[in-house]
Design a protein around this motif. Structure first.
Motif, PDB file in Angstrom:
ATOM      1  N   UNK A   1       0.835  -1.208   0.000  1.00  0.00           N
ATOM      2  CA  UNK A   1       0.000   0.000   0.000  1.00  0.00           C
ATOM      3  C   UNK A   1       0.865   1.252   0.000  1.00  0.00           C
ATOM      4  N   UNK A   2       1.979   1.194   0.710  1.00  0.00           N
ATOM      5  CA  UNK A   2       2.885   2.343   0.749  1.00  0.00           C
ATOM      6  C   UNK A   2       3.569   2.533  -0.602  1.00  0.00           C
ATOM      7  N   UNK A   3       3.861   1.438  -1.277  1.00  0.00           N
ATOM      8  CA  UNK A   3       4.458   1.543  -2.608  1.00  0.00           C
ATOM      9  C   UNK A   3       3.448   2.116  -3.603  1.00  0.00           C
ATOM     10  N   UNK A   4       2.201   1.719  -3.474  1.00  0.00           N
ATOM     11  CA  UNK A   4       1.173   2.275  -4.353  1.00  0.00           C
ATOM     12  C   UNK A   4       0.990   3.771  -4.119  1.00  0.00           C
ATOM     13  N   UNK A   5       1.244   4.242  -2.905  1.00  0.00           N
ATOM     14  CA  UNK A   5       1.190   5.687  -2.644  1.00  0.00           C
ATOM     15  C   UNK A   5       2.241   6.413  -3.482  1.00  0.00           C
ATOM     16  N   UNK A   6       3.402   5.803  -3.614  1.00  0.00           N
ATOM     17  CA  UNK A   6       4.463   6.380  -4.447  1.00  0.00           C
ATOM     18  C   UNK A   6       4.010   6.401  -5.902  1.00  0.00           C
ATOM     19  N   UNK A   7       3.498   5.296  -6.368  1.00  0.00           N
ATOM     20  CA  UNK A   7       3.126   5.150  -7.774  1.00  0.00           C
ATOM     21  C   UNK A   7       2.005   6.121  -8.159  1.00  0.00           C
ATOM     22  N   UNK A   8       1.054   6.307  -7.276  1.00  0.00           N
ATOM     23  CA  UNK A   8      -0.111   7.144  -7.588  1.00  0.00           C
ATOM     24  C   UNK A   8       0.134   8.637  -7.384  1.00  0.00           C
ATOM     25  N   UNK A   9       1.157   8.991  -6.644  1.00  0.00           N
ATOM     26  CA  UNK A   9       1.424  10.402  -6.352  1.00  0.00           C
ATOM     27  C   UNK A   9       2.158  11.075  -7.504  1.00  0.00           C
ATOM     28  N   UNK A  10       2.048  12.380  -7.526  1.00  0.00           N
ATOM     29  CA  UNK A  10       2.761  13.191  -8.507  1.00  0.00           C
ATOM     30  C   UNK A  10       3.979  13.816  -7.842  1.00  0.00           C
ATOM     31  N   UNK A  11       4.920  14.272  -8.669  1.00  0.00           N
ATOM     32  CA  UNK A  11       6.121  14.918  -8.141  1.00  0.00           C
ATOM     33  C   UNK A  11       5.740  16.203  -7.427  1.00  0.00           C
ATOM     34  N   UNK A  12       6.315  16.545  -6.315  1.00  0.00           N
ATOM     35  CA  UNK A  12       7.398  15.904  -5.590  1.00  0.00           C
ATOM     36  C   UNK A  12       6.932  14.888  -4.543  1.00  0.00           C
ATOM     37  N   UNK A  13       5.612  14.765  -4.353  1.00  0.00           N
ATOM     38  CA  UNK A  13       5.116  13.865  -3.302  1.00  0.00           C
ATOM     39  C   UNK A  13       5.520  12.419  -3.520  1.00  0.00           C
ATOM     40  N   UNK A  14       5.612  11.984  -4.765  1.00  0.00           N
ATOM     41  CA  UNK A  14       6.026  10.605  -5.026  1.00  0.00           C
ATOM     42  C   UNK A  14       7.454  10.365  -4.538  1.00  0.00           C
ATOM     43  N   UNK A  15       8.325  11.340  -4.750  1.00  0.00           N
ATOM     44  CA  UNK A  15       9.713  11.195  -4.296  1.00  0.00           C
ATOM     45  C   UNK A  15       9.832  11.290  -2.777  1.00  0.00           C
ATOM     46  N   UNK A  16       9.011  12.126  -2.181  1.00  0.00           N
ATOM     47  CA  UNK A  16       9.015  12.240  -0.719  1.00  0.00           C
ATOM     48  C   UNK A  16       8.583  10.906  -0.111  1.00  0.00           C
ATOM     49  N   UNK A  17       7.544  10.298  -0.681  1.00  0.00           N
ATOM     50  CA  UNK A  17       7.082   8.988  -0.208  1.00  0.00           C
ATOM     51  C   UNK A  17       8.136   7.913  -0.463  1.00  0.00           C
ATOM     52  N   UNK A  18       8.758   7.949  -1.634  1.00  0.00           N
ATOM     53  CA  UNK A  18       9.804   6.973  -1.957  1.00  0.00           C
ATOM     54  C   UNK A  18      10.960   7.088  -0.978  1.00  0.00           C
ATOM     55  N   UNK A  19      11.361   8.297  -0.667  1.00  0.00           N
ATOM     56  CA  UNK A  19      12.475   8.478   0.265  1.00  0.00           C
ATOM     57  C   UNK A  19      12.124   7.936   1.652  1.00  0.00           C
ATOM     58  N   UNK A  20      10.886   8.078   2.063  1.00  0.00           N
ATOM     59  CA  UNK A  20      10.461   7.491   3.346  1.00  0.00           C
ATOM     60  C   UNK A  20      10.610   5.972   3.320  1.00  0.00           C
ATOM     61  N   UNK A  21      10.268   5.362   2.191  1.00  0.00           N
ATOM     62  CA  UNK A  21      10.433   3.918   2.057  1.00  0.00           C
ATOM     63  C   UNK A  21      11.907   3.534   2.071  1.00  0.00           C
ATOM     64  N   UNK A  22      12.734   4.346   1.444  1.00  0.00           N
ATOM     65  CA  UNK A  22      14.170   4.071   1.437  1.00  0.00           C
ATOM     66  C   UNK A  22      14.754   4.173   2.850  1.00  0.00           C
ATOM     67  N   UNK A  23      14.282   5.138   3.616  1.00  0.00           N
ATOM     68  CA  UNK A  23      14.738   5.259   5.008  1.00  0.00           C
ATOM     69  C   UNK A  23      14.392   4.002   5.792  1.00  0.00           C
ATOM     70  N   UNK A  24      13.183   3.506   5.573  1.00  0.00           N
ATOM     71  CA  UNK A  24      12.723   2.305   6.277  1.00  0.00           C
ATOM     72  C   UNK A  24      13.494   1.076   5.817  1.00  0.00           C
TER      73      UNK A  24
END
Length: 153
Positions: free
Chosen positions: A88-111
């Motif tokens: 579900x968190x990955x789908x948040x990245x996929x569905x979001x537009x820039x810059x929110x998609x990258x912000x979400x992706x970076x949160x996943x990378x931190x985790x």
């Protein structure tokens, strides 16, 4: 367009320049909340060296502090799947537009704190678009599906 504008940057050199930074400048890059905010951080320009501060470079350096390189390592999608990131968190990245998609992706990378092939990951971030997001999602599910088949045996 000049000849130099068609070339992709040397992603490995970017990674090495980031690794060569002292802890303070590395922390400056980690604290940035949005890719566009990088233009106000001196460490950003130290890592760029002679590259231009294009949005593609901002995307790369926004995520770089949370990635560890290993030659022949995992793809970004596979690394996130290995880290048991919730789909579900990955789908948040996929569905979001820039810059929110990258912000979400970076949160996943931190985790996930992934160790992956930086060259491949940087190329994905450099050319970040709907197709790159789709490949990320496909890699994620492909790895999960192959793992579930392997454990079922």
């Amino acid at each position: 367009m000049s000849e130099g504008e068609n070339k992709t940057p040397d992603f490995l050199a970017l990674y090495q320049r980031y690794q060569a930074l002292k802890p303070g400048p590395q922390a400056e890059l980690k604290r940035v909340m949005n890719p566009a905010d990088l233009i106000e951080v001196p460490a950003f320009y130290r890592v760029l060296h002679t590259e231009r501060a294009y949005p593609s470079m901002q995307r790369i350096l926004f995520c770089l502090p949370h990635i560890t390189n290993i030659d022949g390592g995992d793809s970004l999608g596979r690394a996130l799947a290995k880290a048991d990131i919730n789909e579900k968190r990955l789908f948040m990245v996929i569905r979001s537009q820039e810059p929110n998609d990258l912000i979400q992706l970076r949160r996943l990378l931190k985790q996930a704190n992934p160790t992956l092939d930086w060259q491949t990951a940087a190329k994905t971030l450099y050319y970040w678009n709907d197709q790159a997001k789709r490949r990320l999602l496909e890699d994620f599910f492909y790895y999960q599906n192959t793992q579930s088949k392997a454990t079922a045996r």
